[in-house]
Design an enzyme around this catalytic site. Sequence first.
Site, PDB file in Angstrom:
ATOM      1  N   ASP A 223     -10.402  40.990   7.374  1.00 45.23           N
ATOM      2  CA  ASP A 223     -11.695  40.254   7.330  1.00 45.23           C
ATOM      3  C   ASP A 223     -12.859  40.954   7.788  1.00 45.23           C
ATOM      4  O   ASP A 223     -12.507  42.154   8.607  1.00 45.23           O
ATOM      5  CB  ASP A 223     -11.308  39.038   8.202  1.00 45.23           C
ATOM      6  CG  ASP A 223     -12.185  37.803   8.012  1.00 45.23           C
ATOM      7  OD1 ASP A 223     -13.406  38.058   7.078  1.00 45.23           O
ATOM      8  OD2 ASP A 223     -12.006  36.706   8.201  1.00 45.23           O
TER       9      ASP A 223
HETATM   10  C1  BGC Z   1     -15.116  35.279   6.658  1.00 45.79           C
HETATM   11  C2  BGC Z   1     -14.357  35.830   5.529  1.00 45.79           C
HETATM   12  C3  BGC Z   1     -15.333  36.201   4.488  1.00 45.79           C
HETATM   13  C4  BGC Z   1     -15.999  37.395   4.955  1.00 45.79           C
HETATM   14  C5  BGC Z   1     -17.029  38.096   4.116  1.00 45.79           C
HETATM   15  C6  BGC Z   1     -15.944  36.475   7.364  1.00 45.79           C
HETATM   16  O1  BGC Z   1     -16.364  36.354   8.491  1.00 45.79           O
HETATM   17  O2  BGC Z   1     -14.122  34.919   7.974  1.00 45.79           O
HETATM   18  O3  BGC Z   1     -13.918  34.532   4.925  1.00 45.79           O
HETATM   19  O4  BGC Z   1     -14.804  36.517   3.327  1.00 45.79           O
HETATM   20  O5  BGC Z   1     -16.769  37.046   6.380  1.00 45.79           O
HETATM   21  O6  BGC Z   1     -18.186  37.182   4.216  1.00 45.79           O
END
Ligand code: BGC
Length: 754
Positions: A223
């Site tokens: 993530d």
């Molecule tokens: C989120 C993800 C997301 C990623 C990219 C993160 O903060 O938890 O779900 O895909 O950011 O935007």
Amino acid sequence: MDMQELVQKLTLEEKAALCTGLTAWLTVPVERLNIPSIWVSDGPHGVRRAEQWGEAKPATCFPTASALASTWDRDLIAELGEALADECIALGVSVVLGPGNNMKRSPLCGRNFEYFSEDPFLGGEMAATYINAVQGKGIGTSLKHYVANNQEFERMSMDAQVDERALREIYLAGFERAVKNAQPWTVMCSYNLINGVYGSENKRTLTEILKDEWGFEGFVVSDWGAVHDRVASLQGGLDLEMPGPRHERTQKVIDAVKAGELDEALLDEAVRRILRIVFMAQETPKGDPEVGVSAEMFAKHHALARRISGESIVLLKNEGDLLPLKDVKSLAVIGVTAKEPRYQGGGSSHINPPQVDVPFDELAKLAGDATLTYAPGYTMEPGFDQSLIDDAVKVAAAAEIALLYMGLPDWKETEGLDRPDTDLTEQQIALIKAVAAQAPKTVVILNSGSAVTMGDWGADVDAVLEAWLMGQAGGGAIADVLFGVVNPAGRLAETFPLRLQDTPAYLNFPGENGVVRYGESIFIGYRYYDAREMDVQFPFGYGLSYTTFAYDNLQLSTDAISDGDDLTVSVDVTNTGSVAGKTVVQVYVRDPEARLVRPPKELKGFAKVALETGETKTVTITLEPRAFQYYDPLYEMWIAESGTFEILAGGSSADLPLSASVELTSTQKLPCKLHRTSPISHWMQDPRGKPMVEALMAQMMANLPGMDGESDIWLGMELMPLRVVLGFFGGEGALGKSPDVIIDEMLAQAYKED
Ligand code: BGC
């Protein structure tokens, strides 16, 4: 192309660089070897192609995951997946960062709108269908957030302490189903720690379970910002760190390999996994992101978004069959979200749609000659304004029916924050009560991404629709349902509790001092309410229709199965009402007797079915061997016990009129787990131990004058260690040997037979 060979051609520096992003959304290219870079974008209910963090290019905003799951309609989810893939292609995106498949442990999780369900079977089916559909068009997915990311509070540093059984049966189970049935190109690890180890460094979850046990072939992506120690994360099984660039971390990887602290084979494996997907992505030609999605595709997808939203709406209450609206002369439309719709959640999933249906305008299109009046009633900002309520009451009192559009504001539900409670805002509750007291009839239309509690206002109103975070075309879908153009067929994918205090994780959410204990273990959602025999506002699987259905004639393909067998269940379902409609046949399995505690029932199959008036269809559902198993942490395996299982079928978890039973004979041989202090009952449950204990007890009784098997003295004895009991009664006198020696001999024998 042979990836292994390609990896061998790369320098250590190139390999290390490949394992971290080039930018927020791009992977690193290696021009020397014609290795391109690929673009990844959020996700999950639309494509958010943004340059770094700026405004995204226009893309269709579909309903969010809570809504998708409420359709219980695999075919529709597949259509959605194909549409998402088409927009990815148009926007030059190779991987869409979704679906999210974390379980709804508490309705307070601010991000529940991005997750499917409280049930891993339903969530897993939805996720697998989504993934297969997107990937069927040559676009990748990222199944996220793996695993135990069930809250937003301190999500980046919380340690989720989850027992092994809950992990396996609930939190991993939905991921397992999706990975095994759909092979997502990528899996995104979660920010949180799982039992003391970061999701990004967790060898147990990433390498041992996901890759080795489930056979995941794609790459694990972090993530965004979830990596804290790049070397440890590679050792744990995390392949790609995002976002990039992180030059100093790349250097650390290089240094660690040179110093012999990081096995280069691990780096090679990460690179191989990433390159495999990069080249798979190349096989799908992409459009020019500057041109983007065509007007024609947008029009088609808008219609699809409307259809999905219509299918997802759950009719929760419909007193006196007030809905669908018929021959109505005047409607009071109350609520600011009738004009400024609440249709998606805040955070990384925010899509920039090309058009958004205004609920009021869509209503007007279907309302014929009826007059429509409007009052905002509330604002989306925190605060209380009585004058807005007073104005709304005046408008409502003058109309035949008041339609109250209640959108849960961002400050009550968003990524990054948990919900403060499960209620509507204070102003919205006061508004509903005031309007319901004056208006002849009242309909509440909810836009929320997760369960809302109703307190006492639920009883004051005539009808309630849950329209979720409904996507860009939801305004039209609500009008379709209100006027009966669409017969509501959504079913709850999560329980609506009576009170927040009733919810399973209430005492353990969101945790403190950086730790959240999953004290309710496997008992989340309906598993908990069922086990506690608690009333809920609306049960899992529930939803009304403008018609009625009858469920009959439950048939099983056989009444006896083995642990490796499928079981086929068929049910006749009839539309007994006066309009065409759809329902969801739900099949639950109940294991009345097991060695470990089990939920009273669990969803193991479902099918959505469309029926004309008077029509009957036979629905066939296959239950897999897993449908009967539980995970036993003692044996570290899934176990199907011999015995009788009940198969329950009907239209919701609380309405299962049909049942039948099947006899399962297990062929599983369990390894011996007996030890020196095993209670007698454990010896008796073990096929190797039982005959030995029986013989020993007989010998002991024979040598103990005046004792018989009926004596009170034996009460509770089976719960004591055999060794202690032998010491009490037999000792060396009655048995000729010391209890310790006897036990050791018996254990040696039992393990020999193992
Ligand atoms: C989120 C993800 C997301 C990623 C990219 C993160 O903060 O938890 O779900 O895909 O950011 O935007």
